[in-house]
Each structure stands twice: as structure tokens, then as C-alpha cells.
Design a protein around this motif. Structure first.
Motif, PDB file in Angstrom:
ATOM      1  N   CYS A  14       0.802  -1.222   0.000  1.00 26.34           N
ATOM      2  CA  CYS A  14       0.000   0.000   0.000  1.00 26.34           C
ATOM      3  C   CYS A  14       0.832   1.267   0.000  1.00 26.34           C
ATOM      4  N   ARG A  15       2.151   1.152   0.207  1.00 26.91           N
ATOM      5  CA  ARG A  15       3.094   2.259   0.152  1.00 26.91           C
ATOM      6  C   ARG A  15       2.966   3.240   1.310  1.00 26.91           C
ATOM      7  N   ARG A  16       2.201   2.884   2.321  1.00 28.71           N
ATOM      8  CA  ARG A  16       2.139   3.754   3.499  1.00 28.71           C
ATOM      9  C   ARG A  16       3.364   3.526   4.373  1.00 28.71           C
ATOM     10  N   PRO A  17       3.830   4.568   5.107  1.00 28.15           N
ATOM     11  CA  PRO A  17       4.945   4.360   6.048  1.00 28.15           C
ATOM     12  C   PRO A  17       4.554   3.366   7.126  1.00 28.15           C
ATOM     13  N   ALA A  18       5.526   2.579   7.562  1.00 27.71           N
ATOM     14  CA  ALA A  18       5.274   1.606   8.631  1.00 27.71           C
ATOM     15  C   ALA A  18       6.462   1.619   9.578  1.00 27.71           C
ATOM     16  N   CYS A  19       6.193   1.819  10.882  1.00 30.76           N
ATOM     17  CA  CYS A  19       7.272   1.798  11.867  1.00 30.76           C
ATOM     18  C   CYS A  19       7.723   0.358  12.085  1.00 30.76           C
ATOM     19  N   LEU A  20       8.746   0.181  12.903  1.00 28.47           N
ATOM     20  CA  LEU A  20       9.311  -1.154  13.099  1.00 28.47           C
ATOM     21  C   LEU A  20       8.310  -2.121  13.710  1.00 28.47           C
ATOM     22  N   ASP A  21       7.432  -1.633  14.598  1.00 28.58           N
ATOM     23  CA  ASP A  21       6.436  -2.514  15.216  1.00 28.58           C
ATOM     24  C   ASP A  21       5.331  -2.917  14.251  1.00 28.58           C
ATOM     25  N   CYS A  22       5.159  -2.157  13.168  1.00 34.56           N
ATOM     26  CA  CYS A  22       4.059  -2.416  12.232  1.00 34.56           C
ATOM     27  C   CYS A  22       4.531  -3.085  10.947  1.00 34.56           C
ATOM     28  N   GLN A  23       5.803  -3.485  10.879  1.00 35.45           N
ATOM     29  CA  GLN A  23       6.309  -4.138   9.683  1.00 35.45           C
ATOM     30  C   GLN A  23       6.218  -5.654   9.825  1.00 35.45           C
ATOM     31  N   ARG A  24       5.866  -6.307   8.723  1.00 39.22           N
ATOM     32  CA  ARG A  24       5.810  -7.766   8.700  1.00 39.22           C
ATOM     33  C   ARG A  24       6.603  -8.266   7.489  1.00 39.22           C
ATOM     34  N   PRO A  25       7.589  -9.151   7.693  1.00 33.92           N
ATOM     35  CA  PRO A  25       8.408  -9.652   6.579  1.00 33.92           C
ATOM     36  C   PRO A  25       7.646 -10.682   5.747  1.00 33.92           C
ATOM     37  N   ARG A  26       6.883 -10.189   4.763  1.00 37.21           N
ATOM     38  CA  ARG A  26       6.045 -11.108   4.007  1.00 37.21           C
ATOM     39  C   ARG A  26       6.311 -11.028   2.508  1.00 37.21           C
ATOM     40  N   ALA A  65       9.289  -8.118  -2.193  1.00 37.23           N
ATOM     41  CA  ALA A  65       9.698  -6.757  -2.530  1.00 37.23           C
ATOM     42  C   ALA A  65      10.041  -5.930  -1.304  1.00 37.23           C
ATOM     43  N   GLY A  66       9.792  -6.467  -0.128  1.00 34.28           N
ATOM     44  CA  GLY A  66      10.080  -5.736   1.091  1.00 34.28           C
ATOM     45  C   GLY A  66       9.013  -5.999   2.139  1.00 34.28           C
ATOM     46  N   PRO A  67       9.126  -5.344   3.299  1.00 29.85           N
ATOM     47  CA  PRO A  67       8.155  -5.572   4.367  1.00 29.85           C
ATOM     48  C   PRO A  67       6.789  -4.998   4.019  1.00 29.85           C
ATOM     49  N   VAL A  68       5.757  -5.546   4.643  1.00 27.48           N
ATOM     50  CA  VAL A  68       4.405  -5.042   4.465  1.00 27.48           C
ATOM     51  C   VAL A  68       3.884  -4.597   5.821  1.00 27.48           C
ATOM     52  N   CYS A  69       2.876  -3.729   5.791  1.00 23.71           N
ATOM     53  CA  CYS A  69       2.311  -3.228   7.037  1.00 23.71           C
ATOM     54  C   CYS A  69       1.387  -4.271   7.658  1.00 23.71           C
ATOM     55  N   ALA A  82     -10.081  -8.293   1.238  1.00 20.35           N
ATOM     56  CA  ALA A  82     -10.067  -9.618   0.646  1.00 20.35           C
ATOM     57  C   ALA A  82      -9.431  -9.582  -0.728  1.00 20.35           C
ATOM     58  N   GLY A  83      -8.712 -10.672  -1.052  1.00 22.44           N
ATOM     59  CA  GLY A  83      -8.074 -10.746  -2.366  1.00 22.44           C
ATOM     60  C   GLY A  83      -6.788  -9.960  -2.393  1.00 22.44           C
ATOM     61  N   VAL A  84      -6.426  -9.445  -3.564  1.00 26.13           N
ATOM     62  CA  VAL A  84      -5.190  -8.698  -3.748  1.00 26.13           C
ATOM     63  C   VAL A  84      -5.410  -7.268  -3.322  1.00 26.13           C
ATOM     64  N   VAL A  85      -4.557  -6.779  -2.425  1.00 27.38           N
ATOM     65  CA  VAL A  85      -4.683  -5.409  -1.959  1.00 27.38           C
ATOM     66  C   VAL A  85      -4.068  -4.496  -2.988  1.00 27.38           C
ATOM     67  N   ALA A  86      -4.858  -3.599  -3.545  1.00 25.52           N
ATOM     68  CA  ALA A  86      -4.376  -2.724  -4.609  1.00 25.52           C
ATOM     69  C   ALA A  86      -4.040  -1.344  -4.116  1.00 25.52           C
ATOM     70  N   GLY A  87      -4.388  -1.013  -2.923  1.00 29.14           N
ATOM     71  CA  GLY A  87      -4.115   0.333  -2.418  1.00 29.14           C
ATOM     72  C   GLY A  87      -4.073   0.302  -0.911  1.00 29.14           C
ATOM     73  N   PRO A  88      -4.099   1.490  -0.270  1.00 29.43           N
ATOM     74  CA  PRO A  88      -4.068   1.528   1.183  1.00 29.43           C
ATOM     75  C   PRO A  88      -5.209   0.734   1.777  1.00 29.43           C
ATOM     76  N   ALA A  89      -4.880  -0.113   2.731  1.00 24.80           N
ATOM     77  CA  ALA A  89      -5.884  -0.993   3.328  1.00 24.80           C
ATOM     78  C   ALA A  89      -6.524  -0.309   4.505  1.00 24.80           C
ATOM     79  N   PRO A  90      -7.755   0.141   4.405  1.00 30.04           N
ATOM     80  CA  PRO A  90      -8.393   0.826   5.511  1.00 30.04           C
ATOM     81  C   PRO A  90      -8.751  -0.147   6.622  1.00 30.04           C
ATOM     82  N   THR A  91      -8.787   0.366   7.800  1.00 28.15           N
ATOM     83  CA  THR A  91      -9.194  -0.448   8.932  1.00 28.15           C
ATOM     84  C   THR A  91     -10.695  -0.653   8.885  1.00 28.15           C
TER      85      THR A  91
END
Length: 318
Positions: free
Chosen positions: A36-48, A51-55, A64-73
């Protein structure tokens, strides 16, 4: 000596302020979610992602499905109480040890300045040299107190170290917790003094928080690496600072190297005890972390005793 680590996935915000984590507004976040390209601090990063960590949101599949943009809560169900983020501390509440160290070191520098013309001022009372941990003078507390005093010939030394403490401390302390961050800072400073005891002139005093700062560099590198973040910019930052440490005259590179090595060892202790990986409970691993820190402190004490035995009258006179 140090600069703000650059964002590996893009520049800072337009006004020059560092990006912050949406879940923790008080934390700088130089890594962006690979989805989603949003900033993520160290506690909110997941190595998945490859291409790099995800929030957290993208990793848990909020959409559900492929996340194409910022994932709202997801909004709360009707009649349910609104969910409040567990930790939204900012400023002093988010990193109290960092701010206290900044304040104390600045006050000590002011005291240094006021006593700079005295034969035995604050600087001389707190600095460290190998002679102070030898058979001819045993003041081991100086192995930590030297990190509170800086070169009084100009403010550059103090400003660079405090800038590094302010930038990195506000990232590391919330991720590690205050007591682990404080242990990292103090042990890294002591490790710098131990290294200086072994390889420096025992009559040459050293001052400055650089050993502790380099320990933070090492911990930030490992913490980011363990959590799947990009570490290239941190590695470049450490390398450049080490190069300047060796090239610039009057710089105690021995303290820098000792602090870097000790900080790396402390970070490894935290990692092996489960304190660096996201999603793990901190309480079950606390005993192992404390035991590991005790081992590190004991090793530094043993190296100090062995190093002190190498300080002889012939060495002092020669």
C-alpha cells in the motif's frame, strides 16, 4: 557525524519532516509497505513480501483478495465500541529515555563550559582514559560517565551526537522499550571504553556519546534486518561514519568501533531472546534478555580486568 537515514522507498514528505507511521503518529517511519506504500514503523512491519516488508493491515489481509491500495481499517460493527489503537504515545511519552539523555547531556555540557578554565572541571571529572581502570587508579564508573561530556572547543561534537540520539532514539526506544534501549545505550558506551582501554594510549582521555551512538546504529541495523526492512541506507550511514572516524584527526575511532561491536552483541541478545521480532510477546522473553545482558556486562567486566593488567609503569612512561 550522523544524518537522518534516507527513506529507501521514497523521499520524505514535502515539508522536509520525516514520514510517520499511521498507527503510531509519534514514530518516524522510513520504510514503506511494499503493497500500500504507506509508512510503517518497526512494530508495524511484517516480513512477508519479496519486494520488502508489508504493514500490519496488508499482512493480515484486511481487504479480501489482492490489496491494490491503502488498506483501511474495518469499521466497528453497529453497537460495538470504537477500537482505540493500543499505543499512540508521542513526544516524551513515546521515548522518555531519549529525551532524558538529551537533557542531561546538554546540562552537563553547560557545566563543562562554565568550568572549562578550572584545573579540574566537569570534563576532567567525567572523562575516561585507560589509566582510570588500572592498578594505578581505579575509577570504573568513568567508563560510562565519559559519554556525558563532549569537546568544549566547539558545539559541533555535542550537536552531532545529540542529533543522532534524537533521530535514532525516537525510532529505537519505542521499538525496544525504555529499559532495553537504556541497557543498549549504557553497555555500548562501556564497550567503547573497553575497546579504548585495549588499543589506545592509557593516558589519552576520551569524551563523547559516540560509542553509545554507534551501538544504536548497530541495533537499528539488526532490528530493521530482522523485521524484513531495507538496511542498505543504514549500512551506508555506518560505513561513512566509520570512514570519517579513521580519517579525521582527533577522533577516538577506538570508542566508535567498540560501541558498534557492543551494540551489535546486545542487539543479537535481544534477537535470540525473541525481543526483536514483531508479534512476539515480550514478557516470556524478558528473563532471557536480562540474562543475556548480564552475560554481556560480565564479559565487558572481564575484558576490563584483563586490559587493566596490561597497563604498566613502563607502558605509561614509554
Amino acid at each position: 557525524m550522523s544524518t537522518t537515514p534516507s527513506d529507501p522507498h521514497g523521499p520524505d514528505s514535502a515539508d522536509g519532516t520525516p514520514p510517520v507511521c499511521p498507527r503510531h503518529p509519534g514514530r518516524a517511519a522510513y520504510v514503506r509497505c511494499a503493497v500500500c506504500r504507506r509508512p510503517a514503523c518497526l512494530d508495524c512491519q511484517r516480513p512477508r513480501s519479496a519486494a520488502g516488508p508489508v504493514c500490519v493491515d496488508c499482512a493480515s489481509g484486511v481487504v479480501a483478495g489482492v490489496v491494490a491500495g491503502p488498506a483501511p481499517t474495518s469499521p466497528p460493527a453497529a453497537g460495538a465500541a470504537a477500537t482505540v489503537p493500543a499505543r499512540r504515545r508521542t513526544g516524551f511519552a513515546a521515548s522518555p529515555v531519549t529525551w532524558i539523555l538529551l537533557a542531561v547531556t546538554t546540562v552537563v555540557y553547560a557545566a563543562q563550559w562554565m568550568t572549562r578554565d578550572q584545573a579540574s572541571g566537569v570534563t576532567e571529572a567525567l572523562w575516561y582514559a585507560g589509566l582510570y581502570t588500572s592498578p594505578y587508579g581505579m575509577e570504573p564508573w568513568r567508563m560510562a560517565s565519559y559519554a556525558l561530556v563532549h569537546d568544549v572547543s566547539g558545539p559541533t561534537h555535542l550537536l552531532l551526537n545529540m542529533l543522532a540520539l534524537w533521530v535514532i532514539g525516537r525510532v529505537l526506544e519505542p521499538a525496544l522499550g525504555w529499559w532495553r534501549f537504556l541497557a543498549l545505550y549504557v553497555l555500548s558506551a562501556v564497550g567503547g571504553a573497553v575497546f579504548a582501554l585495549w588499543v589506545s594510549d592509557p593516558l589519552q582521555p576520551v569524551v563523547g556519546a559516540s560509542g553509545a551512538v554507534y551501538g544504536m546504529f548497530a541495533a537499528l541495523f539488526l532490528l530493521t534486518r530482522v523485521r524484513g526492512g531495507q538496511v542498505r541506507s543504514i549500512a551506508v550511514l555506518i560505513g561513512l561514519n566509520l570512514v570519517f572516524s579513521f580519517l579525521l584527526p582527533g577522533v577516538a575511532w577506538q570508542v566508535h568501533v567498540g560501541g558498534l561491536l557492543t551494540g551489535a552483541v546486545v542487539a543479537v541478545v535481544f534477537s535470540l531472546a525473541g525481543g526483536l521480532r514483531p508479534g512476539r510477546a515480550r514478557l516470556p522473553s524478558m528473563g532471557a534478555q536480562v540474562a543475556g545482558l548480564v552475560v554481556v556486562a560480565a564479559a565487558l567486566a572481564a575484558l576490563t580486568v584483563l586490559g587493566a593488567a596490561r597497563v604498566t609503569v613502563a607502558g605509561l612512561l614509554g
